[in-house]
Design a protein around this motif. Structure first.
Motif, PDB file in Angstrom:
ATOM      1  N   ARG A  16       0.525   2.388  10.281  1.00 54.52           N
ATOM      2  CA  ARG A  16       1.762   2.229   9.502  1.00 54.52           C
ATOM      3  C   ARG A  16       2.668   3.440   9.726  1.00 54.52           C
ATOM      4  NH1 ARG A  16       0.323   1.522   3.480  1.00 54.52           N
ATOM      5  NH2 ARG A  16      -1.249   3.089   4.018  1.00 54.52           N
ATOM      6  N   THR A  17       3.956   3.221   9.633  1.00 49.64           N
ATOM      7  CA  THR A  17       4.930   4.282   9.882  1.00 49.64           C
ATOM      8  C   THR A  17       5.452   4.840   8.563  1.00 49.64           C
ATOM      9  OG1 THR A  17       5.603   3.285  11.973  1.00 49.64           O
ATOM     10  CG2 THR A  17       7.116   4.866  10.975  1.00 49.64           C
ATOM     11  N   PHE A  18       5.445   6.170   8.470  1.00 51.37           N
ATOM     12  CA  PHE A  18       5.933   6.852   7.275  1.00 51.37           C
ATOM     13  C   PHE A  18       6.919   7.934   7.686  1.00 51.37           C
ATOM     14  CE2 PHE A  18       1.777   5.229   6.185  1.00 51.37           C
ATOM     15  CZ  PHE A  18       1.926   4.748   4.896  1.00 51.37           C
TER      16      PHE A  18
ATOM     17  N   ASN B 277       3.053   7.907  12.521  1.00 49.88           N
ATOM     18  CA  ASN B 277       2.190   6.729  12.426  1.00 49.88           C
ATOM     19  C   ASN B 277       0.843   7.161  11.868  1.00 49.88           C
ATOM     20  OD1 ASN B 277       0.066   4.715  13.538  1.00 49.88           O
ATOM     21  ND2 ASN B 277       2.016   3.653  13.772  1.00 49.88           N
TER      22      ASN B 277
ATOM     23  N   GLU C 211       9.300  10.328  11.801  1.00 55.95           N
ATOM     24  CA  GLU C 211       8.527   9.150  11.434  1.00 55.95           C
ATOM     25  C   GLU C 211       7.176   9.261  12.113  1.00 55.95           C
ATOM     26  OE1 GLU C 211      10.617   5.558  12.285  1.00 55.95           O
ATOM     27  OE2 GLU C 211      11.870   5.730  10.496  1.00 55.95           O
TER      28      GLU C 211
ATOM     29  N   THR D 115      -1.877   8.033   1.972  1.00 61.69           N
ATOM     30  CA  THR D 115      -1.036   6.875   2.317  1.00 61.69           C
ATOM     31  C   THR D 115      -1.666   5.537   1.924  1.00 61.69           C
ATOM     32  OG1 THR D 115      -1.828   6.519   4.605  1.00 61.69           O
ATOM     33  CG2 THR D 115      -0.048   8.138   4.272  1.00 61.69           C
ATOM     34  N   CYS D 116      -2.752   5.548   1.153  1.00 62.11           N
ATOM     35  CA  CYS D 116      -3.352   4.294   0.684  1.00 62.11           C
ATOM     36  C   CYS D 116      -2.680   3.869  -0.625  1.00 62.11           C
ATOM     37  CB  CYS D 116      -4.853   4.466   0.474  1.00 62.11           C
ATOM     38  SG  CYS D 116      -5.782   4.840   1.985  1.00 62.11           S
TER      39      CYS D 116
END
Length: 402
Positions: free
Chosen positions: A164-166, A160, A158, A39-40
């Motif tokens: 951040r939420t994905f 966390n 969703e 997620t970076c």
């Protein structure tokens, strides 16, 4: 550093965004492919610092955003570990088709697990380095917290991750469970460097141990003691970059490059900042300015190099003279400083500000020397060629070339 924004399509037709960093001068010795953490993005500050270390070693490095992250197209919810591996292969193909196949693969966190899985299939890759990597890709499920239960029950959720939420789908978990683990690291057949922090609270140090124990030689381990998982401290990322890039230079195949002719020095500064590459013959150096004036302090200042030249010339001249006269000179130490000083009353100067440059040179002579020998050596110091050039006020001719 010199860089180029690039984009390429992955096997699903999504446009992926990347950045290719080059050495400031000359053809790259080799190309490197970097895989970022889960997620970076390619723009993580620590990745900047690692990339800079490679360009200082004369290598080019490609970092890109995986599908659905950063500036790359696609939906992150549709991705999984397998799609990351596919993106890495597409990035490899892009470099091979447009520049040169990468010889070095570097992966951070889950990106490290990805390069371990894919590098064995890539013939041109000579060496692989991981930073804070899990020994198995399913380690990432520990980051999903409460979202994992909802994922398994509803099929999507969703979650966390790192504040951040994905949006994720269950197929991500299913893919991790199906991914082959046994033998991947053992059968890598590439030189391997494992870097990990004992204080990493995201991916525990036991993962580094498992990777190292499974891998075949040649393999190395370096402790990134005191660093957090993302290497947020500047010194941690710089250290990791310097270690990996120096280690990698042992394994790359380098074409013999044209050297700068003897007596010439080439310099080049990039689009931003003051960091300047200096090439003299086959020697590469970096010049910079301190942070106080907007620099990054990656190397000595121009005046630092000026004083270095005078100091080195002074020491060499005394060494040559002592050897010729068979004087017992064991060691020479030269300390130099540069200042702008005000003129004394009555002195003339072309400077409108009434200041002149002053270089102070202190010389320490070690050896079984007589007083006369010491006095003579100090006199000889003023005869060093660089000293005479500086005193002679050389003409400097400047012209623009194409």
């Amino acid at each position: 550093m010199r860089y180029k924004k690039i984009s390429f399509k992955n096997s699903d037709g999504h446009q992926l965004s990347g950045r290719l960093d080059f050495p400031l001068i000359g053809k790259p010795k080799a190309f490197v492919l970097f895989a970022h953490c889960f997620t970076c993005s390619k723009n993580l500050k620590s990745v900047d610092r690692i990339s800079h270390a490679f360009t200082q070693q004369g290598m080019a490095i490609l970092r890109f955003d995986f599908t659905g992250l950063g500036q790359s197209k696609g939906d992150f919810a549709d991705t999984n570990f397998s799609s990351n591996l596919s993106d890495l292969k597409d990035a490899y193909d892009f470099l091979e088709d447009n520049y040169e196949a990468p010889q070095i693969m570097v992966g951070h966190s889950l990106g490290g697990a990805a390069v371990l899985h894919v590098s064995g299939e890539l013939d041109n890759v000579k060496a692989v380095a991981t930073i804070g990597a899990p020994s198995t890709p399913d380690h990432v499920t520990h980051l999903l917290d409460k979202g994992r239960k909802e994922l398994e029950e509803k099929g999507e959720a969703e979650v966390n991750i790192g504040g951040r939420t994905f949006k994720m789908r269950k197929q991500f978990l299913d893919d991790l469970e199906k991914k082959e683990r046994d033998g991947v690291i053992k059968n890598l057949k590439k030189s391997l460097l494992v870097i990990h922090s004992p204080q990493d609270n995201i991916v525990g140090i036991n993962n580094a141990q498992e990777i190292y124990e499974q891998a075949m030689h040649p393999k190395s381990f370096v402790s990134l003691d005191g660093a957090d998982h993302l290497m947020q401290k500047e010194e941690d990322a710089k250290y990791a970059g310097s270690i990996i890039s120096s280690w990698a230079s042992r394994y790359i195949e380098v074409e013999k490059q044209k050297e700068v002719p003897e007596g010439e020095v080439w310099t080049r500064v990039g689009e931003k900042g003051f960091t300047t590459e200096v090439i003299a013959g086959r020697h590469q150096m970096i010049a910079d300015e301190p942070p106080s004036v907007g620099g990054d302090d990656y190397g000595p200042t121009p005046y630092g190099y000026l004083l270095s030249g005078l100091g080195a010339c002074t020491a060499m001249t005394l060494r040559m003279y002592a050897d010729h006269k068979k004087i017992d000179l064991k060691e020479v130490e030269v300390k130099l400083t540069h200042d702008k000083i005000h003129l004394k009353d009555g002195e003339n100067s072309e400077s409108s500000k009434g200041k002149i440059d002053q270089i102070k040179r202190k010389i320490k002579l070690t050896g079984d020397l007589t007083n006369d020998q010491r006095k003579r050596l100090i006199e000889i110091a003023d005869r060093c060629p660089v000293h005479k050039t500086l005193e002679g006020k050389p003409d400097i001719l400047t012209e623009e070339v194409g």
